[in-house]
Design a protein around this motif. Structure first.
Motif, PDB file in Angstrom:
ATOM      1  N   MET A   1       0.842  -1.175   0.000  1.00  0.00           N
ATOM      2  CA  MET A   1       0.000   0.000   0.000  1.00  0.00           C
ATOM      3  C   MET A   1       0.892   1.244   0.000  1.00  0.00           C
ATOM      4  SD  MET A   1      -3.423   0.493   2.291  1.00  0.00           S
ATOM      5  CE  MET A   1      -4.329  -0.840   1.556  1.00  0.00           C
ATOM      6  N   THR A   2       0.353   2.331  -0.469  1.00  0.00           N
ATOM      7  CA  THR A   2       1.119   3.566  -0.552  1.00  0.00           C
ATOM      8  C   THR A   2       1.386   4.136   0.832  1.00  0.00           C
ATOM      9  OG1 THR A   2      -0.883   4.887  -0.758  1.00  0.00           O
ATOM     10  CG2 THR A   2       0.112   4.089  -2.807  1.00  0.00           C
ATOM     11  N   ASP A   3       2.021   5.283   0.854  1.00  0.00           N
ATOM     12  CA  ASP A   3       2.321   5.956   2.117  1.00  0.00           C
ATOM     13  C   ASP A   3       1.069   6.098   2.961  1.00  0.00           C
ATOM     14  OD1 ASP A   3       4.955   6.261   1.310  1.00  0.00           O
ATOM     15  OD2 ASP A   3       4.568   8.212   0.405  1.00  0.00           O
ATOM     16  N   SER A   4       1.283   6.186   4.271  1.00  0.00           N
ATOM     17  CA  SER A   4       0.135   6.290   5.160  1.00  0.00           C
ATOM     18  C   SER A   4      -0.587   7.623   4.965  1.00  0.00           C
ATOM     19  CB  SER A   4       0.569   6.117   6.615  1.00  0.00           C
ATOM     20  OG  SER A   4       1.394   7.169   7.021  1.00  0.00           O
ATOM     21  N   THR A   5      -1.890   7.585   5.174  1.00  0.00           N
ATOM     22  CA  THR A   5      -2.714   8.781   5.076  1.00  0.00           C
ATOM     23  C   THR A   5      -2.869   9.397   6.458  1.00  0.00           C
ATOM     24  OG1 THR A   5      -4.827   7.688   5.532  1.00  0.00           O
ATOM     25  CG2 THR A   5      -4.045   7.663   3.230  1.00  0.00           C
ATOM     26  N   ILE A   6      -3.453  10.574   6.494  1.00  0.00           N
ATOM     27  CA  ILE A   6      -3.738  11.210   7.778  1.00  0.00           C
ATOM     28  C   ILE A   6      -4.667  10.327   8.605  1.00  0.00           C
ATOM     29  CG2 ILE A   6      -5.648  12.601   6.885  1.00  0.00           C
ATOM     30  CD1 ILE A   6      -4.641  14.850   8.798  1.00  0.00           C
ATOM     31  N   PHE A   7      -5.567   9.590   7.952  1.00  0.00           N
ATOM     32  CA  PHE A   7      -6.480   8.714   8.689  1.00  0.00           C
ATOM     33  C   PHE A   7      -5.731   7.540   9.306  1.00  0.00           C
ATOM     34  CE2 PHE A   7     -10.406  10.018   5.963  1.00  0.00           C
ATOM     35  CZ  PHE A   7     -10.374  11.280   6.533  1.00  0.00           C
ATOM     36  N   ASP A   8      -4.741   6.996   8.613  1.00  0.00           N
ATOM     37  CA  ASP A   8      -3.916   5.936   9.196  1.00  0.00           C
ATOM     38  C   ASP A   8      -3.237   6.455  10.457  1.00  0.00           C
ATOM     39  OD1 ASP A   8      -4.304   3.931   7.155  1.00  0.00           O
ATOM     40  OD2 ASP A   8      -2.912   5.044   5.882  1.00  0.00           O
ATOM     41  N   LYS A   9      -2.759   7.682  10.411  1.00  0.00           N
ATOM     42  CA  LYS A   9      -2.082   8.276  11.569  1.00  0.00           C
ATOM     43  C   LYS A   9      -3.051   8.505  12.722  1.00  0.00           C
ATOM     44  CE  LYS A   9       1.541  10.196   8.738  1.00  0.00           C
ATOM     45  NZ  LYS A   9       2.171  11.371   8.160  1.00  0.00           N
ATOM     46  N   ILE A  10      -4.297   8.848  12.413  1.00  0.00           N
ATOM     47  CA  ILE A  10      -5.312   8.997  13.464  1.00  0.00           C
ATOM     48  C   ILE A  10      -5.636   7.634  14.059  1.00  0.00           C
ATOM     49  CG2 ILE A  10      -7.736   9.565  13.872  1.00  0.00           C
ATOM     50  CD1 ILE A  10      -7.325  11.920  11.855  1.00  0.00           C
TER      51      ILE A  10
END
Length: 123
Positions: A1-10
């Motif tokens: 999967m691509t780089d983490s999103t802001i939602f992944d960080k949340i």
């Protein structure tokens, strides 16, 4: 999967969010740029980039987003008056974070159409 999103960080608690609901599969938190008195984002904890990526294996996660929205509507007292849920897909659909999410809006009457920009009919 691509780089983490802001939602992944949340989800991973790397950045804060004003969480209003969490279970094993779903997280809901207040939108940082609310478009209604009540505006939360309801997301699956498993990243699905766009609606186009929903399939038989992950469809239950999408269904759960709506179950959570209904719970929140009842809990916050606007189930009877009504609310709106919106899921955008890709750039022309207005998607800015490539991790599917429901925008849940409530607390005021919603108009239709949601925009006044008249464009050429597609069909």
């Amino acid at each position: 999967m691509t780089d983490s999103t802001i939602f992944d960080k949340i989800i991973n608690k790397e950045i804060p969010a004003d969480v209003v609901y969490e279970d094993e599969h779903t997280l809901a938190f207040k939108d940082i740029n609310p478009q209604a008195p009540f505006h939360v984002l309801v997301i699956p904890k498993q990243r699905i980039a766009t609606i186009n990526d929903v399939n038989e294996e992950n469809a239950h996660l999408v269904g759960n987003l709506y179950v959570v929205a209904a719970k929140l509507a009842k809990q916050h007292g606007f189930a009877e008056d009504g609310y709106r849920v919106v899921m955008n897909c890709n750039e022309h659909g207005g998607q800015t974070v490539y991790h599917i999410h429901l925008h849940m809006l409530a607390g005021q009457a919603m108009g239709w159409p949601p925009y006044q920009n008249k464009k050429k009919e597609l069909f």
